[in-house]
Design a protein around this motif. Structure first.
Motif, PDB file in Angstrom:
ATOM      1  N   MET A  42      -2.989  -4.147 -10.722  1.00  0.00           N
ATOM      2  CA  MET A  42      -4.027  -3.480  -9.927  1.00  0.00           C
ATOM      3  C   MET A  42      -3.452  -3.018  -8.591  1.00  0.00           C
ATOM      4  N   LYS A  43      -2.677  -3.898  -7.950  1.00  0.00           N
ATOM      5  CA  LYS A  43      -2.182  -3.573  -6.605  1.00  0.00           C
ATOM      6  C   LYS A  43      -1.218  -2.392  -6.628  1.00  0.00           C
ATOM      7  N   LEU A  44      -0.394  -2.320  -7.690  1.00  0.00           N
ATOM      8  CA  LEU A  44       0.567  -1.214  -7.800  1.00  0.00           C
ATOM      9  C   LEU A  44      -0.036  -0.007  -8.526  1.00  0.00           C
ATOM     10  N   SER A  45      -1.343  -0.084  -8.858  1.00  0.00           N
ATOM     11  CA  SER A  45      -2.010   1.008  -9.603  1.00  0.00           C
ATOM     12  C   SER A  45      -1.256   1.340 -10.884  1.00  0.00           C
ATOM     13  N   PHE A  49      -9.201 -12.858 -11.375  1.00  0.00           N
ATOM     14  CA  PHE A  49      -8.924 -11.426 -11.562  1.00  0.00           C
ATOM     15  C   PHE A  49      -8.880 -11.069 -13.042  1.00  0.00           C
ATOM     16  N   LEU A  54      -7.714  -4.149  -4.438  1.00  0.00           N
ATOM     17  CA  LEU A  54      -6.979  -3.984  -5.698  1.00  0.00           C
ATOM     18  C   LEU A  54      -7.779  -3.150  -6.695  1.00  0.00           C
ATOM     19  N   LEU A  55      -9.101  -3.331  -6.698  1.00  0.00           N
ATOM     20  CA  LEU A  55      -9.943  -2.526  -7.586  1.00  0.00           C
ATOM     21  C   LEU A  55      -9.876  -1.048  -7.201  1.00  0.00           C
ATOM     22  N   ASP A  57       0.815  -1.213   0.000  1.00  0.00           N
ATOM     23  CA  ASP A  57       0.000   0.000   0.000  1.00  0.00           C
ATOM     24  C   ASP A  57       0.851   1.267   0.000  1.00  0.00           C
ATOM     25  N   VAL A  58       1.964   1.210  -0.731  1.00  0.00           N
ATOM     26  CA  VAL A  58       2.805   2.406  -0.887  1.00  0.00           C
ATOM     27  C   VAL A  58       3.042   2.636  -2.383  1.00  0.00           C
ATOM     28  N   LYS A  61      -7.428   0.508  -5.732  1.00  0.00           N
ATOM     29  CA  LYS A  61      -6.114   1.049  -6.101  1.00  0.00           C
ATOM     30  C   LYS A  61      -6.053   1.317  -7.602  1.00  0.00           C
ATOM     31  N   MET A  62      -6.544   0.369  -8.385  1.00  0.00           N
ATOM     32  CA  MET A  62      -6.490   0.529  -9.836  1.00  0.00           C
ATOM     33  C   MET A  62      -7.351   1.704 -10.291  1.00  0.00           C
ATOM     34  N   LYS A 108      -9.711  -8.865  -1.264  1.00  0.00           N
ATOM     35  CA  LYS A 108      -8.608  -8.615  -2.210  1.00  0.00           C
ATOM     36  C   LYS A 108      -9.131  -7.887  -3.438  1.00  0.00           C
ATOM     37  N   PHE A 109     -10.291  -8.323  -3.939  1.00  0.00           N
ATOM     38  CA  PHE A 109     -10.866  -7.622  -5.093  1.00  0.00           C
ATOM     39  C   PHE A 109     -11.163  -6.161  -4.748  1.00  0.00           C
ATOM     40  N   GLY A 156      -5.910   5.000  -9.279  1.00  0.00           N
ATOM     41  CA  GLY A 156      -4.518   5.254  -9.648  1.00  0.00           C
ATOM     42  C   GLY A 156      -3.640   5.528  -8.436  1.00  0.00           C
ATOM     43  N   ASP A 157      -4.116   5.142  -7.270  1.00  0.00           N
ATOM     44  CA  ASP A 157      -3.412   5.467  -6.027  1.00  0.00           C
ATOM     45  C   ASP A 157      -3.231   4.190  -5.191  1.00  0.00           C
ATOM     46  N   PRO A 158      -1.998   3.656  -5.136  1.00  0.00           N
ATOM     47  CA  PRO A 158      -1.772   2.387  -4.439  1.00  0.00           C
ATOM     48  C   PRO A 158      -1.886   2.480  -2.924  1.00  0.00           C
ATOM     49  N   THR A 159      -2.025   3.710  -2.414  1.00  0.00           N
ATOM     50  CA  THR A 159      -2.159   3.837  -0.948  1.00  0.00           C
ATOM     51  C   THR A 159      -3.626   3.738  -0.512  1.00  0.00           C
ATOM     52  N   SER A 218      -5.734   0.363   2.299  1.00  0.00           N
ATOM     53  CA  SER A 218      -4.672  -0.502   2.823  1.00  0.00           C
ATOM     54  C   SER A 218      -5.281  -1.810   3.300  1.00  0.00           C
TER      55      SER A 218
END
Lengths: 416, 416
Positions: free
Chosen positions: A267-270, A307, B310-311, A73-74, B313-314, B306-307, B317-320, B323
Motif C-alpha cells: 500500500m505504501k509503495l502503491s 491491515f 497508505l489507503l 512518500d516518493v 497511496k494504494m 497510517k490507514f 496508485g501514487d505513493p506521493t 505525505s
C-alpha cells in the motif's frame, strides 16, 4: 532440564496450565492440575494473561531499519535510486549486524519469534538472530545483476548447512526474475531441492514485472515464467504476488507455493491491490510479512494483521472475508508451516513459541480476545514472549536492549 | 495564573522553549530563553521529547466501546440488526456515561483531545467529557425514524447553549438521509445556521444510500439531494463520503464542507473505497475520524493516520499522495478547523493542545519524527497529553483511570 509452567492462563475460552519442557509444549491441562519437578523451573502466574501463538514474519529485510523514515512518500524508482541503493552501497558487515540486532529487538517487542530475511551480509544477520534467541530463515541472496557470486553462495550453503540446522536456518533466496537469469533461477531450485531449503523470492510485486526479466519471458507472466522453469514447489515462498491472473493462481495452488503477503509495504509503495479473497478461494496458503522497515515503516506483525484483514474486506467488498481468527492463523501457523516449523499453534508437541497478552489492558475489557488482538490492540499489550522454550521478553523487558539501542543510535542516528 | 513551561523540546527540527499560559500557547522561543514568574508553575524538561499537535477525532460514537469485539466479520445488516440495535435498545443513561468515560480514557491515552460525537444520551457523554478534561462536540442527534423528538431536541439546544460554550460544545447532528425527512434535514440546517453550530451528518457511507432516503431524492445522489435542500455549508461535517461522483465533489468544494474520513471503519465494514486523491484535487478539507469502537475496533487516531495515508497511496496508485506531514495535518489542524477551534497547530496564540512523544522509543532512532510518528510508531510512544492548557496525561498516567476501568468492566465485561 529446562521447564516453564504457566498456570491458569486463558487459551481460547478456557483457563489451562501449560508445561513447557525444553523447547516443546509438553502438556496442556485443566487449570491448577500441573506441577513441576525441577526446583529451578520458572513458574508464571498466567491468570492475568491470554496465551496466543507468536508471529512468524515471512518476508523482511531486517537490517533495513537503518533507513527507516529517511525517504518516504516518493515513487519506487526514486526511493531505490536516490535513497536506498546509495546507502546500501557503503554498508559494512558491522552495520548489518548492528541494524539486525536492533530490528530483532523491535520484532521481539512486537511479538515476532521468526523472520525470513533476504539481504546482504547474511552471517551477521544470522549471528544477531542466534544471540538474541529468535528463529530465522536466513536467505542466501542470489542476484546476478547486483553480485556475481553464484559459486560462492553455493559453497557457503554446502559448508554451513550443519551450522544452520537449529533455530537459525538457511533459505535459497533468488531475489527476483528482474535480477536473475533463468539459469540462476533454475540452479537455485536445484540447491533448494537437494538440501530441502525454502525457495524465497520476490514475485509480481509491481505490474508487468516480466518486462524487466533478465531472461525474456516470451509473454509469460512472472508466475507462468517461474513455473515454466520448473522452480515452483511447496518450498516456494513468493513474496508480494500483487499482480496475478486467474491462471497464475491456479499454478500457485497446484504447486502448493506459499504467498508472503505484505499489505503495508504494497500500500505504501502503491504497488497495487492484493486480491486476498481470490487466493483463499484457490486454497493457496497465505502468510504475512512486514517487508523492510524502509517501506512499512515498522516490523509490527499486529499492525500487519489489521491491515491484511481490513484490506481483504475492502478489496472483496465482503466483510466476512479474513475473520480475526483466520487473520491470526495467517500471521502465525501459516508462516510457521511455510518454513517447515512444527509451530504456530499452542498445542502439545508443538515448538514452544507463544505470547502472553495482558488482559488488564483496556482493549480486552469486552468481547473476543482474538478480535481485540487483531483489531483493537497494539503490540504494547504483549507482556511476555516465549521462543523455543525460552523467555525472550518478560514484563516487556529484554536482555541487553539498552546496549543494542545505544549501538544502533551511535551508528545511525543523526539526532543529538 | 496557570502556567506550564516546556523546556528544550523538539518542535519540527528545532529545540524550543514553550510557555503555556491558561489555555493558550503564550510564547515559543529559542531553547533556554524562557522562564516562569509563578512559583506554582509546572516546568517540564522537554529534552527527551518531540512536541506535536494532538488529535481531533471528527467522527465517533464514543459510548460504543461497550460493544467492541462482540460482533466482527459479519455483513452490515446482520451487524446492526442482530448485534448492535438489540444491545442499544436496552441501553441506559448510566451505561452511556460509563462507556463514554472509558472511551475518553482510550482517546487520551492515544493522543486525542477532541471528539465529535453522535449518539444517544448526549448529556451523559458531555458530562464524561467535562469531567475528564477533553474537548467535545456533542451531537444533538436527529433521527425521525428512530426517535420522534424534534421539538425536544430544539428546546434542548436553545436552553443549554450557554452551558456548551467552552471545551464541550454542541453540534446539530441529523443522522442521515435514510433516517430523516427532507423537512427535518432543512430545519436542522436552520438551527445550525441560527446558533452557528456544526452540522454533523453521515453521507454516502454505502453505495446507493439515496435509495433508502426517507424523502425520495428523485434520482439525486445523497450529496446532490442535501445540496438541493440548501443544507450544505462550511458548517457541514459529512462523515464517510465513500461513494461520490465528480459532481458531488464539485458541490462539496463549492459549499466548503468538511469530509470526516474514517478509513478503518469503511474498510472493515467493506463500505467501499474512499478516493482521497480526488478530494485533495478538489481542495476539499478532509479530516479524520475513528468511527465507533464497534466498527474499527479502537479509537486510535495514530493508527487511523497510517490507514488513511497508505489507503490513499494504494487507491490512487501514487505513493506521493498524502505525505506523512499532510496526514498529520489532516488528523490535527483540519479537524480543529472544521469545528471552529483555533487549534491543531503548535503556534503562539493557539489553544494549548499538544502531545509529547518520547524520542527514546526505538522507532525514533533514525529519520524524520513526523514520518516515524505516522508510519512506524504506535500510540504507546505518547508520554504526555495537554488539552486546553491542562496536563491530561503525564508519563502515561491519567487521574481516576483505575476507577473508570473498574466501572466499565463491572458493567460490561463478561470475562471473570
Amino acid at each position: 532440564m529446562s521447564q516453564i509452567l504457566i498456570q491458569s492462563v486463558l487459551l481460547d475460552d478456557e483457563r489451562v496450565d501449560i508445561l513447557i519442557q525444553e523447547n516443546i509444549f509438553q502438556k496442556i491441562a485443566k487449570e491448577k492440575t500441573l506441577s513441576v519437578s525441577d526446583p529451578n523451573s520458572v513458574i508464571i502466574d498466567g491468570s492475568h494473561f491470554a496465551i496466543v501463538p507468536a508471529f512468524y514474519n515471512t518476508h523482511t529485510h531486517a537490517a533495513m531499519t537503518f533507513c527507516r523514515g529517511l525517504s518516504d512518500d516518493v515513487p519506487l524508482k526514486i526511493w531505490l535510486e536516490k535513497y536506498i541503493w546509495p546507502r546500501e552501497a557503503s554498508l559494512t558487515p558491522e552495520d548489518v549486524y548492528i541494524a539486525s540486532r536492533y530490528a530483532i529487538l523491535e520484532m521481539i517487542r512486537s511479538g515476532t519469534v521468526f523472520f525470513a530475511d533476504m539481504y546482504w551480509f547474511r552471517t551477521e544477520t544470522a549471528l544477531a538472530a542466534r544471540e538474541l534467541g529468535i528463529r530465522a530463515s536466513i536467505g542466501v541472496t542470489f542476484a546476478d545483476l547486483l553480485k556475481k557470486d553464484f559459486e560462492e553462495n553455493c559453497q557457503f550453503v554446502e559448508e554451513n548447512l550443519a551450522d544452520y540446522s537449529g533455530r537459525v536456518q538457511l533459505a535459497i533466496a533468488p531475489h527476483a526474475i528482474y535480477t536473475n537469469s533463468a539459469e540462476t533461477l533454475k540452479r537455485c531450485a536445484e540447491i533448494s531441492e537437494r538440501f530441502l531449503l525454502p525457495y524465497h523470492i520476490h514475485v509480481a510485486e509491481t505490474e508487468h514485472e516480466e518486462r524487466g526479466s533478465v531472461t525474456p519471458t516470451q509473454g509469460l507472466s512472472p508466475v507462468e515464467f517461474l513455473d515454466s522453469l520448473g522452480v515452483l514447489s511447496e518450498r516456494t515462498v513468493a513474496a508480494h504476488l500483487v499482480h496475478v491472473s486467474e491462471k497464475d493462481l491456479q499454478i500457485l495452488a497446484k504447486r502448493k507455493a506459499t504467498c508472503a503477503h505484505n499489505p503495508c509495504s504494497n500500500m505504501k509503495l502503491s504497488s497495487g491491490t492484493f486480491q486476498m479473497k481470490r487466493f483463499l478461494e484457490h486454497g493457496i496458503r497465505v502468510a504475512l510479512g512486514t517487508d523492510g522497515a524502509a517501506s512499512n515503516n515498522n516490523l509490527d506483525m499486529r499492525e500487519e494483521m489489521k491491515f491484511a484483514s481490513l484490506l481483504a474486506k475492502m478489496t472483496s467488498g465482503d466483510p466476512t472475508v479474513l475473520s480475526a481468527t483466520d487473520t491470526l492463523k495467517m500471521a502465525t501457523r501459516n508462516g510457521a508451516e511455510a518454513f517447515g516449523l512444527n509451530a504456530g499453534v499452542i498445542a502439545e508437541g508443538k515448538l514452544a513459541d507463544a505470547l502472553l497478552l495482558n488482559l488488564g489492558e483496556p482493549c480486552f475489557a469486552t468481547g473476543d480476545v482474538v478480535s481485540n488482538w487483531v483489531y483493537a490492540a497494539n503490540s504494547s499489550v504483549i507482556d511476555t514472549v516465549i521462543c523455543d522454550g525460552k523467555l525472550l521478553m518478560r514484563h516487556r523487558e529484554i536482555s541487553d536492549s539498552e546496549e543494542i539501542e545505544r549501538d544502533f543510535r551511535n551508528r545511525f542516528s543523526s539526532r543529538s
